[in-house]
Write an enzyme that holds these catalytic residues in place. Structure first.
Site, PDB file in Angstrom:
ATOM      1  N   HIS A  57      60.216  59.455  15.921  1.00 42.72           N
ATOM      2  CA  HIS A  57      59.785  58.490  15.190  1.00 42.72           C
ATOM      3  C   HIS A  57      60.245  57.189  15.577  1.00 42.72           C
ATOM      4  CE1 HIS A  57      58.438  57.144  10.988  1.00 42.72           C
ATOM      5  NE2 HIS A  57      58.728  56.189  11.251  1.00 42.72           N
ATOM      6  N   HIS A  59      58.906  52.787  16.459  1.00 38.69           N
ATOM      7  CA  HIS A  59      57.656  51.829  16.456  1.00 38.69           C
ATOM      8  C   HIS A  59      57.957  50.934  17.476  1.00 38.69           C
ATOM      9  CE1 HIS A  59      56.708  52.610  12.217  1.00 38.69           C
ATOM     10  NE2 HIS A  59      58.016  52.905  12.173  1.00 38.69           N
ATOM     11  N   GLN A 152      50.313  50.435   8.739  1.00 33.00           N
ATOM     12  CA  GLN A 152      51.324  49.644   8.067  1.00 33.00           C
ATOM     13  C   GLN A 152      50.985  49.219   6.577  1.00 33.00           C
ATOM     14  OE1 GLN A 152      54.895  48.944   9.166  1.00 33.00           O
ATOM     15  NE2 GLN A 152      54.534  49.171   7.099  1.00 33.00           N
ATOM     16  N   HIS A 210      54.370  58.488   7.392  1.00 33.97           N
ATOM     17  CA  HIS A 210      55.516  57.717   6.757  1.00 33.97           C
ATOM     18  C   HIS A 210      55.107  57.994   5.141  1.00 33.97           C
ATOM     19  CE1 HIS A 210      55.836  55.170  10.019  1.00 33.97           C
ATOM     20  NE2 HIS A 210      56.749  54.500   9.476  1.00 33.97           N
ATOM     21  N   GLU A 213      59.001  56.700   1.339  1.00 29.92           N
ATOM     22  CA  GLU A 213      59.940  55.981   1.904  1.00 29.92           C
ATOM     23  C   GLU A 213      60.302  54.958   0.893  1.00 29.92           C
ATOM     24  OE1 GLU A 213      59.405  53.678   5.493  1.00 29.92           O
ATOM     25  OE2 GLU A 213      61.587  53.259   5.548  1.00 29.92           O
ATOM     26  N   ASP A 309      63.321  55.232  14.896  1.00 28.94           N
ATOM     27  CA  ASP A 309      62.554  54.360  13.741  1.00 28.94           C
ATOM     28  C   ASP A 309      62.398  53.036  14.380  1.00 28.94           C
ATOM     29  OD1 ASP A 309      60.715  53.637  11.753  1.00 28.94           O
ATOM     30  OD2 ASP A 309      62.334  53.694  10.194  1.00 28.94           O
TER      31      ASP A 309
HETATM   32 ZN   LIG Z   1      58.868  54.060  10.670  1.00 28.94          ZN
END
Ligand SMILES: [Zn+2]
Length: 431
Positions: A57, A59, A152, A210, A213, A309
């Protein structure tokens, strides 16, 4: 008959003094003493040799953008998302590729050779997807990069979210993402999970969302994700990333939820560094930790793997591409300090992550790919404690990174001349 032999390796499962013979990029022999020669030999000298680390995971479109266009003042997840929204319209393909490649250099030096990165599809220009698809090809000789189409700003909440995600998949992004807790309503979140699982089933793809969260114990999209996984026959192909709301959920509800997740064979991906940094921000004291229930999920037989992440981006100003740092944080936050537990946490950044990512030929058996890392530590416990130097990193049996052992010189009367931070302090039984 071997291209390379690594001599005297300790393995994560506890075996010691093993020779690893490599031929044609794969492990061809794994035994006490290989009685043969090879073009190249590496003396592990009783140090730990592990399969290369995997980060399920990340970005990569945001990494190394720290400070652009400004810093995250509140340090919250939500300010991070809005800050990323300010930066996104200014992104160029060249800048994205440059930052991603620089991160991949760092990753290789840390023995991290497998990365699953989310790719933000919220800006319909999709310059993020264009750039990372190119990066995926450039780094293929040394890093296996998987890409997730990640809305996102919300699949339904972003103006062109639905169409842009489909287009990213058409371009070659290979995993379906989502962010149900960020949609406008619980109902839209639920509908997004259903729609995204349907897309994955129709296209024959995996899902990595995701999910929940948040510190809100009523954020229960993981329940829907598990149910839709079963309904669409996606068992084993679906990952729930973060799942931090489970930290705050009522225990009775969790006792129903975890078996449901096990039935759906959900891959669980906590992100310990980010979760401990971003969750609990609205609490005064006591403050919740916000990481999901690692121990309970592992005990129920779920596949738990940890993600890094973020590294130096709008959400997190720290990070170094070191999956041992990730596992080290997980150890503390989940209070898993026992010997067997440490092994489980090491697995979470190696074999479990490989399973989440569906990697072929990963591991330390004859026939597996020789994607390996030699660490300046003797065993898994010491690796987690020290986050030691990666002495050699091998991709398909070829050295792609080398770091000299870290040895300090002391100038103290009557004390040792040098210290090997790992070796000289390993606890040993007397005698
Ligand atoms: Zn993430």
């Amino acid at each position: 008959m071997f291209d390379l032999i690594i001599r005297s390796a300790n393995l994560p499962d506890g075996r010691k003094g093993v020779d690893i013979g490599v031929a044609g990029g794969r492990i061809a022999a794994l035994e006490r003493k290989i009685d043969a020669q090879a073009g190249e030999e590496i003396d592990a000298g009783g140090r730990l040799v592990s399969p290369a680390f995997c980060d399920p995971h990340f970005h990569m479109d945001a990494t190394l953008s720290l400070g652009l266009p400004r810093m995250n003042v509140s340090g919250t997840l939500l300010e991070g998302i809005s800050l990323w929204g300010e930066l996104r319209p200014t992104l160029t393909k060249d800048a994205l590729i440059d930052r991603a490649l620089r991160y991949c250099d760092l990753a290789v030096s840390q023995g991290l050779l497998f990365i699953r990165s989310h790719v933000d599809t919220s800006d319909p220009r999709l310059v993020t997807a264009e750039a990372l698809l190119e990066v995926r090809e450039i780094v293929r000789p040394y890093i296996e990069l998987q890409l997730v189409a990640f809305p996102q700003d919300g699949y339904y909440r972003a103006p062109e979210g639905v169409a842009a995600l489909e287009r990213a998949l058409d371009m070659g992004v290979e995993i379906v993402g989502g962010i149900p807790h960020f949609e406008r309503t619980m109902e839209e979140g639920r509908r997004s999970v259903e729609a995204l699982c349907r897309i994955a089933a129709e296209r024959g793809l995996a899902v990595d969302m995701h999910c929940d969260e948040t510190d809100d114990p009523m954020s229960r999209h993981i329940e829907t994700l598990a149910a839709e996984t079963v309904r669409f026959g996606l068992q084993g192909r679906v990952a729930g990333s973060h799942l931090t709301s489970m930290h705050s959920m009522d225990n009775y509800y969790v006792s129903k939820l975890i078996p449901l997740m096990a039935e759906a064979d959900i891959n669980v991906i906590p992100n310990p560094l980010i979760n401990i940094m971003l969750q609990g921000r609205h609490d005064t004291y006591p403050k919740r930790r916000g990481m999901t229930r690692v121990r309970e999920l592992m005990a129920a037989g779920l596949n738990v793997s940890f993600g890094h992440d973020c590294v130096m981006d709008p959400w997190y100003s720290m990070g170094s591409g070191d999956m041992l740092e990730v596992a080290h944080m997980a150890l503390h936050v989940s209070q898993m300090g026992g010997v067997a537990e440490k092994k489980m946490l090491f697995d979470a950044v190696t074999v479990n992550s490989a399973r989440t990512m569906g990697l072929e030929g990963y591991g330390l058996d004859v026939g597996c790919k020789a994607d390996l890392v030699v660490l300046q530590a003797e065993d898994v416990q010491e690796a987690l404690r020290l986050k030691p130097a990666r002495l050699f990193v091998l991709k398909a049996g070829k050295v792609v990174s080398r770091t000299a052992p870290v040895v300090s010189e002391l100038f103290l009367e009557g004390r040792p001349r040098t210290i090997d931070g790992g070796r000289d302090f390993v606890p040993r039984a007397a005698g």
